[in-house]
Design an enzyme around this catalytic site. Sequence first.
Site: not given
Ligand code: PNS
Length: 162
Positions: A17, A41, A90, A129
Amino acid sequence: MKRAVYPGSFDPVTFGHLDVIRRASQVFDVLVVSVLNNKVKTPLFSVEERVKILEEATKDIPNVEVDSFSGLLINYAAEKNIHVAVRGLRAITDFEYELQIAQTNRKLSEGRLDTIFLTTSLEYAYLSSSSVKEIASFGGDISQCVPEFVAELIYEKYRIQK
Ligand code: PNS
């Protein structure tokens, strides 16, 4: 002023990150790293803890701001008047998931939120993570994965939870 948001769980932030943050901060005038407050989560660190950790880990990068958000990313980005999201890739396995999120966000926002991908530097391509937490939970060495102060906080969490 070119502003972008780098959203994520960051539970915890890894060198992967931080590599994306550093490189994205060189592309945009301001990079807002924002921690998702995901009620589904069960994280190791609270949102407040993750924000503090990110602040400490990025304190030497002046154009990085750390924040948190709940709900849809497109709504958060609109509130902040940000039109670009940054995500790291990645490996090919990330691509399908990331492509779906990026397309969804572009459609839902009617084109107001686009996504830019940075490929993670090869030395960090194996990092996640989840694996960091698993290694640490068994007392393994995570010094190649996260900054030292983060490693200490992770080990401390597992000691507290035992
Ligand atoms: O680090 P992560 O858990 O892979 O991040 C995922 C993230 C935060 C980018 C994604 O889950 C997100 O933006 N969630 C917020 C809800 C949202 O906007 N969902 C619509 C897109 S599917």
